[in-house]
Motif scaffolding. Sequence first.
Motif, mmCIF file in Angstrom:
data_model
loop_
_atom_site.group_PDB
_atom_site.id
_atom_site.type_symbol
_atom_site.label_atom_id
_atom_site.label_comp_id
_atom_site.label_asym_id
_atom_site.label_seq_id
_atom_site.Cartn_x
_atom_site.Cartn_y
_atom_site.Cartn_z
ATOM 1 N N CYS A 179 4.494 -3.976 6.123
ATOM 2 C CA CYS A 179 3.657 -2.844 6.501
ATOM 3 C C CYS A 179 2.656 -3.356 7.536
ATOM 4 C CB CYS A 179 2.936 -2.281 5.282
ATOM 5 S SG CYS A 179 2.006 -0.772 5.585
ATOM 6 N N ASP A 229 1.711 -6.343 1.933
ATOM 7 C CA ASP A 229 1.902 -5.635 3.202
ATOM 8 C C ASP A 229 2.133 -6.609 4.347
ATOM 9 O OD1 ASP A 229 0.775 -2.499 2.827
ATOM 10 O OD2 ASP A 229 0.009 -3.941 1.380
ATOM 11 N N SER A 269 0.832 -1.210 0.000
ATOM 12 C CA SER A 269 0.000 0.000 0.000
ATOM 13 C C SER A 269 0.865 1.258 0.000
ATOM 14 C CB SER A 269 -0.936 -0.004 1.209
ATOM 15 O OG SER A 269 -0.202 -0.125 2.423
ATOM 16 N N ALA A 270 2.008 1.206 0.673
ATOM 17 C CA ALA A 270 2.917 2.358 0.684
ATOM 18 C C ALA A 270 3.457 2.646 -0.709
ATOM 19 C CB ALA A 270 4.068 2.111 1.658
ATOM 20 N N ASN A 272 -2.409 3.983 5.159
ATOM 21 C CA ASN A 272 -2.116 4.112 3.733
ATOM 22 C C ASN A 272 -3.381 4.000 2.893
ATOM 23 O OD1 ASN A 272 0.619 4.340 4.299
ATOM 24 N ND2 ASN A 272 1.051 2.174 3.932
ATOM 25 N N LYS A 314 -5.261 7.196 3.024
ATOM 26 C CA LYS A 314 -4.655 8.198 2.146
ATOM 27 C C LYS A 314 -5.010 7.934 0.685
ATOM 28 C CE LYS A 314 -0.682 9.102 5.168
ATOM 29 N NZ LYS A 314 0.799 8.922 5.324
ATOM 30 N N LEU A 346 0.881 4.329 -2.905
ATOM 31 C CA LEU A 346 0.825 5.785 -2.753
ATOM 32 C C LEU A 346 1.835 6.465 -3.666
ATOM 33 C CD1 LEU A 346 0.449 6.043 1.131
ATOM 34 C CD2 LEU A 346 -1.205 6.878 -0.563
#
Length: 204
Positions: free
Chosen positions: A133, A122, A95-96, A141, A144, A99
């Motif tokens: 993660c 993750d 997920s990071a 995340n 966001k 982004l």
Amino acid sequence: MKKYALFLIICIFITLFASCGPNGDVSEAVSGVLSEDVIEDVSEEESEIIEEKILDGSKLVVFGDSITALGSWGKSVAMDCNMEYFNGARGGITSAEGLLRFNTFVKARDPDFVTLCFGMNDLLMTAKDTPKCAPAAFKRNMKKLVEKVRDIGAIPLIVTTNPLDVDVFFQSQGQSPALYGGRDVLEWLDTYNEAARELASELE
């Protein structure tokens, strides 16, 4: 119920059938659901937004990891609903990393609907009890990502990760059960799915 929470149910339906029912006509079932009046619990303002975007001629961008990148369900749904389609997913990403890829692979495509399916990478361990993660960071995340989708005027569709075969999982991911400290991998996976469900509920 917010529009993305509404479609969460539909996307879970897509994911489960795409992973577990290869002979089922997923796209036909989903397009049938979307064509019906399923927005009765949505506010009047949100109903108008959804009605403007459903479905003919809208653009669907699917975004996530290999579950989306290698899957055909998004394209099938788009074809059945006469939607433009772009697969912006990439195998192996968290997920990071999603982004970081958002502007190029989602925003630049000017979508009307965006699916968000992360979690499988993750949850992978980099050391004992140390996931790439953690669930709390994953949830942040995803929030966001939802915000980014809404900021570009699109409707986010939160998708939970499909079930997995534990033996295949360890072999394909090069993971050792010892890294999970006795955790049941399926329960660990559901921790991430539950974080996605909680997020949808909290953003109502």
